[in-house]
Design a protein around this motif. Structure first.
Motif, PDB file in Angstrom:
ATOM      1  N   TYR A 137       0.701  -1.060   0.050  1.00 22.30           N
ATOM      2  CA  TYR A 137      -0.014   0.154   0.087  1.00 22.30           C
ATOM      3  C   TYR A 137       0.720   1.311  -0.153  1.00 22.30           C
ATOM      4  CZ  TYR A 137      -2.635   3.808   2.252  1.00 22.30           C
ATOM      5  OH  TYR A 137      -3.229   4.913   2.778  1.00 22.30           O
ATOM      6  N   ARG A 138       0.571   2.359  -0.522  1.00 21.59           N
ATOM      7  CA  ARG A 138       1.331   3.452  -0.555  1.00 21.59           C
ATOM      8  C   ARG A 138       0.281   4.739  -1.241  1.00 21.59           C
ATOM      9  NH1 ARG A 138       5.093   2.227  -5.946  1.00 21.59           N
ATOM     10  NH2 ARG A 138       3.294   1.898  -7.373  1.00 21.59           N
ATOM     11  N   LEU A 139       0.618   6.005  -0.764  1.00 22.35           N
ATOM     12  CA  LEU A 139       0.130   7.228  -1.163  1.00 22.35           C
ATOM     13  C   LEU A 139       1.255   8.016  -1.777  1.00 22.35           C
ATOM     14  CD1 LEU A 139      -1.971   7.680   2.208  1.00 22.35           C
ATOM     15  CD2 LEU A 139      -2.936   7.003  -0.377  1.00 22.35           C
ATOM     16  N   LEU A 140       0.789   8.444  -2.971  1.00 27.10           N
ATOM     17  CA  LEU A 140       1.796   9.482  -3.611  1.00 27.10           C
ATOM     18  C   LEU A 140       1.128  10.611  -4.103  1.00 27.10           C
ATOM     19  CD1 LEU A 140       3.354   6.731  -5.970  1.00 27.10           C
ATOM     20  CD2 LEU A 140       4.492   7.726  -4.012  1.00 27.10           C
ATOM     21  N   ASN A 141       1.813  11.842  -3.799  1.00 27.07           N
ATOM     22  CA  ASN A 141       1.467  13.073  -4.305  1.00 27.07           C
ATOM     23  C   ASN A 141       1.707  13.258  -5.743  1.00 27.07           C
ATOM     24  OD1 ASN A 141       0.618  14.255  -1.840  1.00 27.07           O
ATOM     25  ND2 ASN A 141       2.664  15.095  -1.217  1.00 27.07           N
ATOM     26  N   VAL A 142       0.735  13.814  -6.482  1.00 27.93           N
ATOM     27  CA  VAL A 142       1.087  14.098  -7.889  1.00 27.93           C
ATOM     28  C   VAL A 142       0.654  15.538  -8.075  1.00 27.93           C
ATOM     29  CG1 VAL A 142       0.397  13.668 -10.483  1.00 27.93           C
ATOM     30  CG2 VAL A 142       0.377  12.004  -8.606  1.00 27.93           C
TER      31      VAL A 142
END
Length: 337
Positions: free
Chosen positions: A245-250
């Motif tokens: 699982y991960r969260l990434l800013n774009v």
């Protein structure tokens, strides 16, 4: 790769699907074409996708992601290998007046997508989150390690809830999920209710432009080409941690005030704006600012289109499409039963 894309008639999906088809993927689109947005624009996007390279590998089904039976049938029939979930009720200002519809689409709908993806054992679920989850009290630039536990509006709360659901499915079932926190996306085929095209329309028609927050609010405007590139790159690189699982800013990482944003539009259109400064609306953040270090580390890419370059292209696109007649033949959308 067989990729299922929800919200296929949407703005970001249009550009993501174009990229997937160009590189040889098969794309199964899903959209309910509901009336909360511009249905004619949604249909026009689907029609345009008929003319892009690889269009023969694109099909679109009319279905609601909250309809468990229809979504399950679609997964069984199409057997996608990966999922890009872009379907959502969007908009900060309207969310409070129709909170239940936001919960239905953004929480219940996403839960159904996760459940079907789990059952189908797909390799990766990439889904759209939002920079608005950072809410109040997050120091800029925003990093994914921030708590993001003080949303300022219903829309933001539903997107944060989606991130937590994704973490749960990654933890319980080992389903690889990547949440992308998009920062103020703009570009061709965009939503007409969003600032860039709304401002352009006002400039063209000589109408005043409402500048909320007196024009001092800053947004990290990020071009849709960069966003679509990030989505596809992330899709190809599922998380491998425990849980996966991960969260990434774009985001571009260069916030611009609304006044400066309008000034760039004035320069590219050769038109002076009639400005109407207004107080900030409840539920809106003063500023957004992306730290995209993690995205670059994971994919080797960070958004690079400047506001000047992006708006020059948007002005050219808007000029062409404002005078173009609507397509004669709407795109055929299969109904899932």
């Amino acid at each position: 790769m067989r990729v299922l894309v929800t919200g296929a008639a949407g703005f970001i999906a249009h550009h993501v699907i174009t990229r997937l088809l160009a590189r040889g993927d098969t794309v199964i689109g899903v959209d309910n074409l509901e009336s909360s947005g511009d249905v004619a624009l949604k249909q026009a996007r689907l029609t345009h996708l008929q003319s892009v390279p690889g269009a023969e590998r694109f099909t679109c089904h009319r279905a609601d992601i909250t309809d468990t039976a229809s979504l399950a049938a679609l997964f069984r029939h199409e057997q996608p290998e990966s999922v890009i979930h872009l379907a959502a009720r969007v908009g900060v200002r309207s969310a409070g007046a129709s909170a239940q519809s936001y919960l239905d689409a953004n929480v219940t709908g996403f839960l159904q997508v996760l459940e079907q993806a789990r059952a189908a054992r797909v390799a990766h679920v990439v889904y759209a989150s939002s920079s608005s989850v950072y809410g109040a009290g997050t120091p800029p630039p925003f990093a994914e390690t921030a708590a993001a536990d003080h949303p300022l509006n219903v829309y933001s709360a539903t997107k944060r809830a989606g991130e937590l659901l994704a973490h749960t499915y990654s933890h319980l079932y080992g389903l690889p999920t990547s949440g992308l926190r998009f920062f103020t996306v703009y570009g061709p085929w965009g939503r007409p209710d969003m600032a860039p095209l709304r401002f352009l329309r006002a400039l063209r028609e000589g109408l005043p432009i409402d500048l909320y927050g007196e024009g001092r609010m800053r947004r990290d405007f990020t071009h849709v080409d960069d966003v679509a590139e990030a989505v596809v790159r992330v899709l190809d690189r599922p998380p491998t941690g425990t849980p996966p699982y991960r969260l990434l800013n774009v985001g571009r990482g260069e916030p611009v005030s609304l006044r400066d944003f309008v000034a760039v539009l004035e320069r590219h259109t050769g038109t002076q704006a009639l400005l109407n400064p207004r107080p900030a609306q409840p539920g809106e953040m003063d500023a957004t600012w992306s730290d995209s270090t993690a995205l670059e580390r994971e994919t080797g890419f960070r958004p690079r289109v400047s506001v000047d370059e992006g708006l020059a292209g948007l002005v050219a696109w808007e000029r062409e499409h404002s005078s173009r007649p609507p397509p004669a033949e709407p795109h055929e959308v299969d109904t899932v039963t």
